[in-house]
Every structure is written in structure tokens, then in C-alpha cells.
Design a protein around this motif. Structure first.
Motif, PDB file in Angstrom:
ATOM      1  N   ASP A 164      -3.960   8.773  17.035  1.00 54.10           N
ATOM      2  CA  ASP A 164      -2.810   8.100  17.629  1.00 54.10           C
ATOM      3  C   ASP A 164      -1.773   7.797  16.541  1.00 54.10           C
ATOM      4  OD1 ASP A 164      -1.733   6.668  20.118  1.00 54.10           O
ATOM      5  OD2 ASP A 164      -1.605   5.127  18.578  1.00 54.10           O
ATOM      6  N   GLU A 165      -0.498   8.062  16.827  1.00 53.48           N
ATOM      7  CA  GLU A 165       0.559   7.914  15.836  1.00 53.48           C
ATOM      8  C   GLU A 165       0.762   6.454  15.438  1.00 53.48           C
ATOM      9  OE1 GLU A 165       3.102   9.465  13.144  1.00 53.48           O
ATOM     10  OE2 GLU A 165       1.859  10.578  14.563  1.00 53.48           O
ATOM     11  N   ASN A 167      -1.513   4.069  15.473  1.00 45.72           N
ATOM     12  CA  ASN A 167      -2.640   3.656  14.629  1.00 45.72           C
ATOM     13  C   ASN A 167      -2.535   4.248  13.227  1.00 45.72           C
ATOM     14  OD1 ASN A 167      -3.638   2.270  16.813  1.00 45.72           O
ATOM     15  ND2 ASN A 167      -5.052   3.878  17.412  1.00 45.72           N
ATOM     16  N   LYS A 168      -1.985   5.461  13.115  1.00 47.25           N
ATOM     17  CA  LYS A 168      -1.791   6.054  11.790  1.00 47.25           C
ATOM     18  C   LYS A 168      -0.855   5.201  10.943  1.00 47.25           C
ATOM     19  CE  LYS A 168      -2.569  10.952  12.863  1.00 47.25           C
ATOM     20  NZ  LYS A 168      -1.934  12.295  12.931  1.00 47.25           N
ATOM     21  N   LEU A 169       0.223   4.728  11.562  1.00 47.57           N
ATOM     22  CA  LEU A 169       1.162   3.864  10.836  1.00 47.57           C
ATOM     23  C   LEU A 169       0.494   2.547  10.431  1.00 47.57           C
ATOM     24  CD1 LEU A 169       4.372   4.432  13.001  1.00 47.57           C
ATOM     25  CD2 LEU A 169       3.863   5.384  10.744  1.00 47.57           C
ATOM     26  N   ALA A 170      -0.356   2.018  11.330  1.00 48.53           N
ATOM     27  CA  ALA A 170      -1.057   0.775  11.015  1.00 48.53           C
ATOM     28  C   ALA A 170      -2.035   0.971   9.859  1.00 48.53           C
ATOM     29  CB  ALA A 170      -1.800   0.257  12.252  1.00 48.53           C
ATOM     30  N   PHE A 171      -2.791   2.080   9.867  1.00 48.59           N
ATOM     31  CA  PHE A 171      -3.754   2.343   8.805  1.00 48.59           C
ATOM     32  C   PHE A 171      -3.054   2.589   7.472  1.00 48.59           C
ATOM     33  CE2 PHE A 171      -6.679   4.164  12.284  1.00 48.59           C
ATOM     34  CZ  PHE A 171      -7.132   2.883  12.578  1.00 48.59           C
ATOM     35  N   SER A 172      -1.920   3.285   7.503  1.00 50.59           N
ATOM     36  CA  SER A 172      -1.185   3.527   6.258  1.00 50.59           C
ATOM     37  C   SER A 172      -0.663   2.221   5.666  1.00 50.59           C
ATOM     38  CB  SER A 172      -0.030   4.496   6.508  1.00 50.59           C
ATOM     39  OG  SER A 172       0.900   3.940   7.416  1.00 50.59           O
ATOM     40  N   HIS A 173      -0.243   1.279   6.535  1.00 51.62           N
ATOM     41  CA  HIS A 173       0.219  -0.021   6.052  1.00 51.62           C
ATOM     42  C   HIS A 173      -0.940  -0.800   5.429  1.00 51.62           C
ATOM     43  CE1 HIS A 173       2.532  -3.999   6.932  1.00 51.62           C
ATOM     44  NE2 HIS A 173       2.263  -3.817   5.646  1.00 51.62           N
ATOM     45  N   VAL A 174      -2.103  -0.766   6.076  1.00 49.68           N
ATOM     46  CA  VAL A 174      -3.277  -1.451   5.522  1.00 49.68           C
ATOM     47  C   VAL A 174      -3.652  -0.853   4.172  1.00 49.68           C
ATOM     48  CG1 VAL A 174      -5.726  -1.897   5.871  1.00 49.68           C
ATOM     49  CG2 VAL A 174      -4.159  -2.151   7.779  1.00 49.68           C
ATOM     50  N   TRP A 175      -3.581   0.465   4.056  1.00 47.53           N
ATOM     51  CA  TRP A 175      -3.923   1.123   2.784  1.00 47.53           C
ATOM     52  C   TRP A 175      -2.942   0.720   1.673  1.00 47.53           C
ATOM     53  CZ3 TRP A 175      -7.663   2.995   0.244  1.00 47.53           C
ATOM     54  CH2 TRP A 175      -7.466   3.861  -0.840  1.00 47.53           C
ATOM     55  N   ARG A 176      -1.656   0.610   2.008  1.00 45.87           N
ATOM     56  CA  ARG A 176      -0.667   0.178   1.013  1.00 45.87           C
ATOM     57  C   ARG A 176      -0.949  -1.244   0.550  1.00 45.87           C
ATOM     58  NH1 ARG A 176       3.038   2.486   4.643  1.00 45.87           N
ATOM     59  NH2 ARG A 176       3.731   0.389   5.258  1.00 45.87           N
ATOM     60  N   GLU A 177      -1.359  -2.103   1.468  1.00 46.80           N
ATOM     61  CA  GLU A 177      -1.664  -3.479   1.092  1.00 46.80           C
ATOM     62  C   GLU A 177      -2.924  -3.547   0.223  1.00 46.80           C
ATOM     63  OE1 GLU A 177       0.346  -5.799   1.451  1.00 46.80           O
ATOM     64  OE2 GLU A 177       1.713  -4.989   2.949  1.00 46.80           O
ATOM     65  N   ILE A 178      -3.900  -2.681   0.488  1.00 46.68           N
ATOM     66  CA  ILE A 178      -5.107  -2.641  -0.348  1.00 46.68           C
ATOM     67  C   ILE A 178      -4.757  -2.217  -1.774  1.00 46.68           C
ATOM     68  CG2 ILE A 178      -7.294  -1.422  -0.710  1.00 46.68           C
ATOM     69  CD1 ILE A 178      -7.620  -1.348   2.324  1.00 46.68           C
ATOM     70  N   LEU A 179      -3.883  -1.205  -1.904  1.00 45.30           N
ATOM     71  CA  LEU A 179      -3.449  -0.777  -3.236  1.00 45.30           C
ATOM     72  C   LEU A 179      -2.661  -1.877  -3.940  1.00 45.30           C
ATOM     73  CD1 LEU A 179      -2.301   2.898  -2.501  1.00 45.30           C
ATOM     74  CD2 LEU A 179      -4.457   2.118  -3.522  1.00 45.30           C
ATOM     75  N   TYR A 180      -1.845  -2.599  -3.182  1.00 43.03           N
ATOM     76  CA  TYR A 180      -1.098  -3.724  -3.763  1.00 43.03           C
ATOM     77  C   TYR A 180      -2.056  -4.803  -4.279  1.00 43.03           C
ATOM     78  CZ  TYR A 180       1.739  -7.992  -3.795  1.00 43.03           C
ATOM     79  OH  TYR A 180       2.344  -9.177  -4.146  1.00 43.03           O
ATOM     80  N   LEU A 181      -3.104  -5.086  -3.501  1.00 43.32           N
ATOM     81  CA  LEU A 181      -4.078  -6.093  -3.918  1.00 43.32           C
ATOM     82  C   LEU A 181      -4.845  -5.634  -5.157  1.00 43.32           C
ATOM     83  CD1 LEU A 181      -5.541  -8.769  -3.342  1.00 43.32           C
ATOM     84  CD2 LEU A 181      -7.088  -7.508  -1.845  1.00 43.32           C
ATOM     85  N   LEU A 182      -5.251  -4.357  -5.182  1.00 40.57           N
ATOM     86  CA  LEU A 182      -5.989  -3.847  -6.338  1.00 40.57           C
ATOM     87  C   LEU A 182      -5.138  -3.831  -7.600  1.00 40.57           C
ATOM     88  CD1 LEU A 182      -7.954  -0.869  -4.721  1.00 40.57           C
ATOM     89  CD2 LEU A 182      -8.838  -3.119  -5.371  1.00 40.57           C
ATOM     90  N   SER A 183      -3.825  -3.602  -7.451  1.00 39.70           N
ATOM     91  CA  SER A 183      -2.948  -3.600  -8.623  1.00 39.70           C
ATOM     92  C   SER A 183      -2.868  -4.978  -9.275  1.00 39.70           C
ATOM     93  CB  SER A 183      -1.552  -3.129  -8.224  1.00 39.70           C
ATOM     94  OG  SER A 183      -0.940  -4.062  -7.333  1.00 39.70           O
ATOM     95  N   HIS A 184      -3.004  -6.043  -8.471  1.00 42.37           N
ATOM     96  CA  HIS A 184      -2.989  -7.397  -9.030  1.00 42.37           C
ATOM     97  C   HIS A 184      -4.385  -7.888  -9.391  1.00 42.37           C
ATOM     98  CE1 HIS A 184       1.275  -8.326  -8.345  1.00 42.37           C
ATOM     99  NE2 HIS A 184       1.154  -7.617  -7.226  1.00 42.37           N
ATOM    100  N   LEU A 185      -5.402  -7.274  -8.797  1.00 38.77           N
ATOM    101  CA  LEU A 185      -6.778  -7.699  -9.053  1.00 38.77           C
ATOM    102  C   LEU A 185      -7.403  -6.976 -10.236  1.00 38.77           C
ATOM    103  CD1 LEU A 185      -8.953  -9.605  -7.841  1.00 38.77           C
ATOM    104  CD2 LEU A 185      -9.739  -7.680  -6.467  1.00 38.77           C
TER     105      LEU A 185
END
Length: 272
Positions: A164-165, A167-185
Motif C-alpha cells: 500500500d502506498e 503505508n510505504k510513506l509511513a514506513f519510510s518516515h519511521v525509518w528516517r526517525e530511526i536513523l535520526y535517533l541512531l545518529s544522536h545515540l
């Protein structure tokens, strides 16, 4: 008039204290320090320490010899969080074993289910045994068919949701936030050394070349010492990581996630 002014002054001081405390909670970093020790032919040892608000609140983790120990500290006073629960679990297991043994100590024949089942099988006719076996076989096939249909239905629903398109946008946003968290962690400081041998000088050299290309080894104070003379595989060494992260990063991530309409729509689908 003076009493009203005094009350307003007290309320203002209380609000200012609450505001300063909230700002401290959000922007004062949570520090962490993780150490690992790996010895040859021995279990690894991992130590973790976390502290916050000028070490008012702290948390310690120790994993050694396969045992996990947890401790929390408030104003320097430590409290063990593990140990008693493990003992309680062992006591309950021993008590359960005693109950099971006591259950079958009365009549040595009739109280034991395996002996009773063997008696029933001996007394059953041959035709009855065959029909019973066929019935169990058919029931097993039905259960397998039902489980396969259930699994195929789950996989198809997951595949449909992933394609689903929205859900793809939602998953990509979650992935960006995970990378943002890892960059500070990620650790701000790391040091350690690793001694290893694969048992084959050629393979040891190849692995050394691969490790030398990893940015983590030349960015931090990490040293690798290959052993080309050893004819057996071993790895030993130590590693220390230090870093910090502020809680406002988590708050900012949550606000951005819940503000995304695609993520809200995906959560609504899950609730239904």
C-alpha cells in the motif's frame, strides 16, 4: 493587596521551578558507558552504566558468567533489581517438582499415566487401534491444513499492507526517525583493542584487510592485532563506549510521528 501580591509571587516561583525542572528533564543528556571484555575460552563480560540529572538517577547492568544483574541508584543509594526473583523462580520450580513426585507416590500402577495408558493399549482390540490411528491421522491433516491457510492469510495480509502506498510513506518516515535517533545515540567516544586469529594466516590477513576498511576502526581509538602464527581460532579483547542523548530527541520524534497523517492512518487500520 500585599497578601495577594505575596500569593502571586509564590505561585510564580513554583511555576518557575516546575519550568526549570521540565527543561532539565528534556535537555539534560542521559549519559551512558558500556564496557565489554572477551577472553579466550571464556564467557563475555558486559558492563553498562547510565546516569541522568547530575547522577541523581542511575542504572547499572552487569552480565557475567551467563548471569544478569540489574541495579538502580537514586541519590547514590543502590537497589538490586535482580536476584530475589531468580530465587523465587527456582523455589517454585523445585516445589513443582516435589508436587509432581508426590502425585505419583501413592499407587505405583494406577496413579502413573504411562502405565495406565499401556494397560489400555494392551486391552484394546486390533481393529479399534487401527480406527483410532486413522482418526488421529485425519485430525492431524485437518489441523495442518488449517494452520497453513491461517499462515497464508497472514502473509497475504502483510504483503498487501506493505504494498500500500500510504503505508510505504509511513514506513519510510519511521525509518528516517530511526536513523535520526541512531545518529544522536551513537557513541561519542570509543576505545579498545581486539586480538584474533582465524587459524589460517591467509584468512587472518583477508579479515584484517576488511576490518581496516571499516570507518569505525580509524574514527575511534580501536586497535586490531591479528595473530598470524597461531593455528587455532580465537578472539579476545576489550571495548569501551561512551555517549549521551537528550530526552527531547525522543519527544521530537514522537511529535513528528503522530503529526504524520500516513502513520495515523496506519495505526487506525491496526486498531480495527
Amino acid at each position: 493587596m500585599s497578601i495577594l501580591f505575596l500569593l502571586l509571587k509564590i505561585i510564580g516561583v513554583i511555576l518557575a521551578v516546575i519550568l526549570v525542572f521540565l527543561l532539565l528533564c528534556l535537555f539534560h543528556p542521559v549519559f551512558y558507558q558500556v564496557e565489554g571484555i572477551l577472553k579466550e575460552d571464556a564467557k563475555p563480560i558486559v558492563k553498562g552504566k547510565f546516569w541522568w540529572l547530575f547522577q541523581i538517577l542511575g542504572f547499572e547492568i552487569l552480565f557475567s558468567e551467563g548471569n544478569l544483574s540489574l541495579k538502580i541508584r537514586i541519590f547514590g543509594i543502590g537497589k538490586e533489581l535482580s536476584g530475589e526473583k531468580e530465587k523465587d523462580g527456582e523455589d517454585s520450580k523445585e516445589e513443582q517438582k516435589r508436587e509432581e513426585t508426590d502425585k505419583y507416590t501413592g499407587d505405583p500402577v494406577e496413579n502413573k499415566p504411562e502405565i495406565a495408558n499401556s494397560r489400555q493399549e494392551i486391552g484394546e482390540p486390533e481393529e479399534q487401534k487401527k480406527s483410532k490411528f486413522r482418526h488421529q491421522k485425519r485430525r492431524g491433516k485437518k489441523q495442518d491444513t488449517g494452520e497453513r491457510k491461517k499462515k497464508s492469510g497472514v502473509f497475504s495480509s502483510i504483503k498487501r499492507e506493505l504494498s500500500d502506498e500510504t503505508n510505504k510513506l509511513a514506513f519510510s518516515h519511521v525509518w528516517r526517525e530511526i536513523l535520526y535517533l541512531l545518529s544522536h545515540l551513537k557513541p561519542k567516544d570509543a576505545k579498545g583493542e581486539i586480538h584474533f586469529s582465524t587459524g589460517d594466516p591467509a584468512h587472518t590477513g583477508e579479515l584484517t584487510g576488511v576490518l581496516s576498511l571499516c570507518p569505525v576502526f580509524y574514527r575511534y581509538k580501536l586497535h586490531v592485532y591479528p595473530d598470524f602464527a597461531s593455528d587455532k581460532f580465537y578472539v579476545r579483547g576489550n571495548l569501551s563506549l561512551k555517549g549521551h542523548i537528550s530526552l527531547y530527541h525522543f519527544v521530537l520524534i514522537l511529535i513528528r510521528l503522530f503529526a504524520d497523517k500516513n502513520i495515523r492512518g496506519f495505526l487506525k487500520k491496526i486498531r480495527k
